[in-house]
Write an enzyme that holds these catalytic residues in place. Structure first.
Site, PDB file in Angstrom:
ATOM      1  N   GLY A 146       0.838  -1.207   0.000  1.00  0.00           N
ATOM      2  CA  GLY A 146       0.000   0.000   0.000  1.00  0.00           C
ATOM      3  C   GLY A 146       0.864   1.244   0.000  1.00  0.00           C
ATOM      4  O   GLY A 146       0.516   2.275   0.568  1.00  0.00           O
ATOM      5  N   ALA A 147       2.020   1.152  -0.685  1.00  0.00           N
ATOM      6  CA  ALA A 147       3.011   2.231  -0.606  1.00  0.00           C
ATOM      7  C   ALA A 147       2.638   3.470  -1.418  1.00  0.00           C
ATOM      8  O   ALA A 147       3.290   4.514  -1.281  1.00  0.00           O
ATOM      9  CB  ALA A 147       4.371   1.704  -1.066  1.00  0.00           C
ATOM     10  N   GLY A 196      -0.393   4.696  -1.138  1.00  0.00           N
ATOM     11  CA  GLY A 196      -1.588   5.206  -0.450  1.00  0.00           C
ATOM     12  C   GLY A 196      -1.317   6.395   0.451  1.00  0.00           C
ATOM     13  O   GLY A 196      -0.167   6.810   0.675  1.00  0.00           O
ATOM     14  N   ASP A 197      -2.409   6.896   0.990  1.00  0.00           N
ATOM     15  CA  ASP A 197      -2.393   8.098   1.827  1.00  0.00           C
ATOM     16  C   ASP A 197      -1.554   7.904   3.102  1.00  0.00           C
ATOM     17  O   ASP A 197      -0.758   8.760   3.474  1.00  0.00           O
ATOM     18  CB  ASP A 197      -3.865   8.411   2.190  1.00  0.00           C
ATOM     19  CG  ASP A 197      -3.993   9.591   3.093  1.00  0.00           C
ATOM     20  OD1 ASP A 197      -3.722  10.703   2.626  1.00  0.00           O
ATOM     21  OD2 ASP A 197      -4.348   9.402   4.276  1.00  0.00           O
ATOM     22  N   LYS A 220      -5.352  -0.533  11.715  1.00  0.00           N
ATOM     23  CA  LYS A 220      -6.736  -0.663  12.160  1.00  0.00           C
ATOM     24  C   LYS A 220      -7.647  -0.461  10.953  1.00  0.00           C
ATOM     25  O   LYS A 220      -7.218   0.178  10.001  1.00  0.00           O
ATOM     26  CB  LYS A 220      -7.044   0.327  13.274  1.00  0.00           C
ATOM     27  CG  LYS A 220      -7.183   1.779  12.795  1.00  0.00           C
ATOM     28  CD  LYS A 220      -8.029   2.609  13.709  1.00  0.00           C
ATOM     29  CE  LYS A 220      -8.766   3.648  12.910  1.00  0.00           C
ATOM     30  NZ  LYS A 220      -9.602   4.563  13.537  1.00  0.00           N
ATOM     31  N   HIS A 273      -2.700   4.015  16.543  1.00  0.00           N
ATOM     32  CA  HIS A 273      -1.696   5.095  16.558  1.00  0.00           C
ATOM     33  C   HIS A 273      -1.842   6.037  17.756  1.00  0.00           C
ATOM     34  O   HIS A 273      -0.911   6.756  18.094  1.00  0.00           O
ATOM     35  CB  HIS A 273      -1.689   5.869  15.231  1.00  0.00           C
ATOM     36  CG  HIS A 273      -2.888   6.728  15.030  1.00  0.00           C
ATOM     37  ND1 HIS A 273      -4.002   6.290  14.386  1.00  0.00           N
ATOM     38  CD2 HIS A 273      -3.147   7.997  15.417  1.00  0.00           C
ATOM     39  CE1 HIS A 273      -4.905   7.249  14.372  1.00  0.00           C
ATOM     40  NE2 HIS A 273      -4.419   8.293  14.990  1.00  0.00           N
ATOM     41  N   HIS A 284      -9.191   3.774  20.146  1.00  0.00           N
ATOM     42  CA  HIS A 284      -8.572   4.927  20.814  1.00  0.00           C
ATOM     43  C   HIS A 284      -9.176   5.258  22.187  1.00  0.00           C
ATOM     44  O   HIS A 284      -8.456   5.474  23.156  1.00  0.00           O
ATOM     45  CB  HIS A 284      -8.678   6.185  19.940  1.00  0.00           C
ATOM     46  CG  HIS A 284      -8.257   5.974  18.521  1.00  0.00           C
ATOM     47  ND1 HIS A 284      -7.215   5.152  18.169  1.00  0.00           N
ATOM     48  CD2 HIS A 284      -8.738   6.480  17.359  1.00  0.00           C
ATOM     49  CE1 HIS A 284      -7.078   5.173  16.852  1.00  0.00           C
ATOM     50  NE2 HIS A 284      -7.990   5.963  16.343  1.00  0.00           N
ATOM     51  N   LYS A 292     -17.882  13.664  15.710  1.00  0.00           N
ATOM     52  CA  LYS A 292     -17.455  14.489  14.579  1.00  0.00           C
ATOM     53  C   LYS A 292     -18.294  15.757  14.527  1.00  0.00           C
ATOM     54  O   LYS A 292     -19.413  15.785  15.042  1.00  0.00           O
ATOM     55  CB  LYS A 292     -17.646  13.706  13.279  1.00  0.00           C
ATOM     56  CG  LYS A 292     -16.678  12.555  13.177  1.00  0.00           C
ATOM     57  CD  LYS A 292     -16.538  12.067  11.753  1.00  0.00           C
ATOM     58  CE  LYS A 292     -15.343  11.171  11.616  1.00  0.00           C
ATOM     59  NZ  LYS A 292     -14.066  11.868  11.669  1.00  0.00           N
TER      60      LYS A 292
HETATM   61  N1  LIG Z   1      -4.694   7.314   5.876  1.00  0.00           N
HETATM   62  C1  LIG Z   1      -4.629   7.389   7.193  1.00  0.00           C
HETATM   63  O1  LIG Z   1      -4.350   8.451   7.779  1.00  0.00           O
HETATM   64  C2  LIG Z   1      -4.913   6.164   8.035  1.00  0.00           C
HETATM   65  C3  LIG Z   1      -4.946   6.318   9.435  1.00  0.00           C
HETATM   66  C4  LIG Z   1      -5.170   5.181  10.225  1.00  0.00           C
HETATM   67  C5  LIG Z   1      -5.353   3.950   9.636  1.00  0.00           C
HETATM   68  N2  LIG Z   1      -5.331   3.837   8.259  1.00  0.00           N
HETATM   69  C6  LIG Z   1      -5.511   2.505   7.691  1.00  0.00           C
HETATM   70  O2  LIG Z   1      -4.405   2.218   6.825  1.00  0.00           O
HETATM   71  C7  LIG Z   1      -4.817   1.442   5.728  1.00  0.00           C
HETATM   72  C8  LIG Z   1      -4.440   2.158   4.429  1.00  0.00           C
HETATM   73  O3  LIG Z   1      -5.111   3.409   4.400  1.00  0.00           O
HETATM   74  P1  LIG Z   1      -4.823   4.519   3.276  1.00  0.00           P
HETATM   75  O4  LIG Z   1      -5.563   5.726   3.724  1.00  0.00           O
HETATM   76  O5  LIG Z   1      -3.385   4.637   2.993  1.00  0.00           O
HETATM   77  O6  LIG Z   1      -5.587   3.887   2.018  1.00  0.00           O
HETATM   78  P2  LIG Z   1      -5.420   4.298   0.479  1.00  0.00           P
HETATM   79  O7  LIG Z   1      -4.949   5.694   0.335  1.00  0.00           O
HETATM   80  O8  LIG Z   1      -6.691   3.888  -0.189  1.00  0.00           O
HETATM   81  O9  LIG Z   1      -4.236   3.339  -0.018  1.00  0.00           O
HETATM   82  C9  LIG Z   1      -4.431   1.969  -0.242  1.00  0.00           C
HETATM   83  C10 LIG Z   1      -3.214   1.389  -0.904  1.00  0.00           C
HETATM   84  O10 LIG Z   1      -3.484   0.028  -1.254  1.00  0.00           O
HETATM   85  C11 LIG Z   1      -3.181  -0.152  -2.647  1.00  0.00           C
HETATM   86  N3  LIG Z   1      -4.043  -1.182  -3.224  1.00  0.00           N
HETATM   87  C12 LIG Z   1      -5.382  -1.285  -3.129  1.00  0.00           C
HETATM   88  N4  LIG Z   1      -5.789  -2.400  -3.754  1.00  0.00           N
HETATM   89  C13 LIG Z   1      -4.673  -3.001  -4.237  1.00  0.00           C
HETATM   90  C14 LIG Z   1      -4.411  -4.206  -4.945  1.00  0.00           C
HETATM   91  N5  LIG Z   1      -5.399  -5.020  -5.280  1.00  0.00           N
HETATM   92  N6  LIG Z   1      -3.134  -4.518  -5.265  1.00  0.00           N
HETATM   93  C15 LIG Z   1      -2.111  -3.698  -4.917  1.00  0.00           C
HETATM   94  N7  LIG Z   1      -2.294  -2.539  -4.243  1.00  0.00           N
HETATM   95  C16 LIG Z   1      -3.553  -2.201  -3.911  1.00  0.00           C
HETATM   96  C17 LIG Z   1      -3.429   1.179  -3.254  1.00  0.00           C
HETATM   97  O11 LIG Z   1      -2.798   1.236  -4.497  1.00  0.00           O
HETATM   98  P3  LIG Z   1      -3.252   2.320  -5.613  1.00  0.00           P
HETATM   99  O12 LIG Z   1      -2.559   3.571  -5.225  1.00  0.00           O
HETATM  100  O13 LIG Z   1      -2.755   1.744  -6.873  1.00  0.00           O
HETATM  101  O14 LIG Z   1      -4.759   2.405  -5.540  1.00  0.00           O
HETATM  102  C18 LIG Z   1      -2.806   2.082  -2.193  1.00  0.00           C
HETATM  103  O15 LIG Z   1      -1.408   2.039  -2.264  1.00  0.00           O
HETATM  104  C19 LIG Z   1      -6.317   1.198   5.903  1.00  0.00           C
HETATM  105  O16 LIG Z   1      -6.517  -0.018   6.583  1.00  0.00           O
HETATM  106  C20 LIG Z   1      -6.743   2.357   6.812  1.00  0.00           C
HETATM  107  O17 LIG Z   1      -7.884   2.034   7.593  1.00  0.00           O
HETATM  108  C21 LIG Z   1      -5.117   4.920   7.456  1.00  0.00           C
END
Ligand SMILES: NC(=O)c1ccc[n+]([C@@H]2O[C@H](COP(=O)([O-])OP(=O)(O)OC[C@H]3O[C@@H](n4cnc5c(N)ncnc54)[C@H](OP(=O)(O)O)[C@@H]3O)[C@@H](O)[C@H]2O)c1
Length: 488
Positions: A15-16, A18-19, A151, A181, A243, A340
């Site tokens: 998920g590198a 991703g956000d 989570k 976190h 949390h 919220k």
């Molecule tokens: N963002 C936060 O601040 C935050 C905070 C706490 C917890 N989390 C948790 O962290 C996790 C990731 O969150 P995120 O916000 O980073 O999500 P996101 O932005 O949607 O990123 C998801 C990642 O997974 C990749 N992906 C999805 N389907 C795939 C597949 N079939 N094969 C390969 N790669 C795939 C995406 O690739 P593409 O870029 O190609 O779509 C992207 O790199 C979730 O479980 C979320 O609940 C996030």
């Protein structure tokens, strides 16, 4: 301490693109580099499905670090970090990709430890772990293999148990790092120091001296772009199961025998158990935001948000009263609140002390405020103690005064981000600030029970205006006990 013979480590992030990776993990790695907390042979493999070269991926990461780190960047450090990163393109189900990944790792170091970070949506946890096992990447003689799971860990007890049994059939519990976190936040760690390193606090940290505890985590934001996720989660799963319960545990736990991972987690677990033993005493209030005004701007109701059903009954606010079944906290209510679109962004723990019997002898006794200790977690980090003194030039009028310690007010003093501490701990093998399975299990027992109770209620949503302190029922929860929320 690590006793494995392999000393080099590879961090593999799924998920590198991703956000989370861009906004949190990479900036955290930048700080670990700056603080010299990663060794020279540490490498990062970033896995994404988009077509990129390592060079183009690194360029994006450098931009993200620039926009997510508030201090001036050190380019030498940035370059050093960039040199450690390789981009690896594959989807999560792609068998050939795992074979190549295996070969790439062997090419970096034949003997290395690996931290797998699953920064992916929960539906992918299974497939990734199963493929790692199939391609013989979950065990290695003389080295460790650990996995960090983001989570949410399940959406109820049944799904959490199913997920856990799959993960634990492949990784040992000691190698599973379930992240919350909040535990990486500086002031949460400070709570243990505050409680157990101050001789004046621990002796009065009990029902004889404390009237009630209030734990609030209030957000001003709505669901933003996360409407679809929120519809299947709601406030209990999103904030309380993890949390808020962590905050309750750290506030209420008994002194651990030592500050070892095991002893701290054992004591935290006992708090959750004593909460569930008193399940029938739990009182709750729930809410969903209506449209309103925030910062002089009109904002939409939850039901008008993108990807939210027009008749949704998902709660965006929860308040609870817990009574713990133990001697220390006998009959002391723990009021917990989160939501919220509330009036102010603030996360705080307020300890309200009991009045002393002799207070009634002061002239203005009916106006005397109770002593409170406020542990400020976010956005301000610090501790505020409100106590009473004599008003000058009066016979004995009592007035409240504040003693305030602000940890993040001074310029140049910034607390590490939660992910920096947590990544470092996972790399060095300290799971104290991660949640153990029995903790997660107990928290779902509690949340499932509250959700079942809410399922039987007729909900009159929306029931609070955006920009307020939540529904009337949350005020009644304390009001009927003759109390009020301090954070307002
Ligand atoms: N963002 C936060 O601040 C935050 C905070 C706490 C917890 N989390 C948790 O962290 C996790 C990731 O969150 P995120 O916000 O980073 O999500 P996101 O932005 O949607 O990123 C998801 C990642 O997974 C990749 N992906 C999805 N389907 C795939 C597949 N079939 N094969 C390969 N790669 C795939 C995406 O690739 P593409 O870029 O190609 O779509 C992207 O790199 C979730 O479980 C979320 O609940 C996030």
């Amino acid at each position: 301490m690590d006793t494995h013979e392999c000393k080099s480590t590879v961090l593999i992030i799924f998920g590198a693109t991703g956000d989370l990776t861009h906004r949190k993990l990479m900036p955290a790695l930048y700080f670990l580099e700056k603080e010299k907390k990663i060794s020279d042979d540490f490498q990062i493999i970033a896995i994404g499905r988009r077509n990129k070269t390592s060079e183009s991926y690194i360029e994006e990461i450098v931009d993200s670090i620039k926009s997510n780190v508030s201090e001036r960047l050190n380019h030498e450090i940035l370059e050093k970090l960039a040199k450690r990163i390789q981009y690896h393109r594959q989807t999560f189900a792609d068998d050939l990709g795992y074979q190549k990944l295996h070969n790439d790792i062997e090419a970096i170091h034949t003997c290395c430890n690996i931290l797998y970070y699953l920064a992916v949506a929960p539906e992918y946890f299974d497939v990734i772990i199963e493929k790692l096992e199939r391609y013989n990447m979950t065990q290695k003689e003389g080295a460790w293999r650990r996995v960090v799971i983001e989570k949410p860990f399940g959406r109820d007890l049944t799904t959490a148990e199913a997920l856990n049994s799959r993960i634990s059939s492949i990784f040992e519990e000691k190698d599973i790092y379930r992240i919350d976190h909040y535990l990486g936040k500086e002031m949460l760690q400070n709570m243990l120091v505050l409680r157990f390193a101050n001789a004046f606090l621990e002796p009065i940290w009990n029902h004889q001296h404390i009237d009630n505890v209030q734990i609030s985590s209030c957000e001003t934001l709505g669901v933003e772009t996360r409407g679809a996720y929120y519809e299947s989660s709601g406030i209990l799963r999103d904030m309380v199961q993890n949390h808020m319960l962590q905050l309750v545990m750290l506030t209420a736990m008994e002194p651990p025998k030592s500050f070892s991972e095991k002893h701290i987690r054992d004591e935290k677990l006992k708090v959750l158990e004593s909460l569930t033993e008193n399940m029938e005493k739990i009182e709750t209030a729930c809410g969903q935001y209506d449209s309103g005004t925030m910062d002089k701007k009109a904002v939409a109701s939850y039901r008008q948000e993108d990807k939210v059903a027009g008749n949704s009954n998902v709660a965006t606010f929860a308040a609870m009263k817990f009574i713990l079944n133990n001697e220390r906290w006998k009959d002391v209510p723990f009021y917990v609140r989160t939501g919220k679109r509330l009036e102010q962004k603030v996360t705080e723990v307020v300890i309200e002390f009991k009045h002393l019997p002799q207070m009634k002898n002061f002239e203005n006794s009916e106006h005397i405020k109770p002593n409170t200790l406020v542990i400020k977690i976010h956005p301000e980090e610090g501790i505020e103690f409100k106590f009473n003194t004599k008003k000058p030039r009066t016979i004995n009028d009592v007035v409240p005064v504040n003693m305030n310690f602000c940890q993040n007010c001074e310029t140049g003093v910034s607390s590490p981000e939660a992910y920096e501490r947590l990544l470092h701990d996972a790399l060095r093998g300290d799971a104290t600030l991660f949640t153990r399975w029995d903790e997660v299990k107990q928290s779902w027992i509690l949340i499932d029970a509250i959700l079942a109770k809410w399922g039987k209620k007729t909900l009159h949503f929306p029931n609070y205006k955006a920009g307020t302190w939540g529904p009337e029922t949350a005020h009644e929860l304390l009001g009927k006990d003759g109390r009020r929320w301090w954070v307002e």
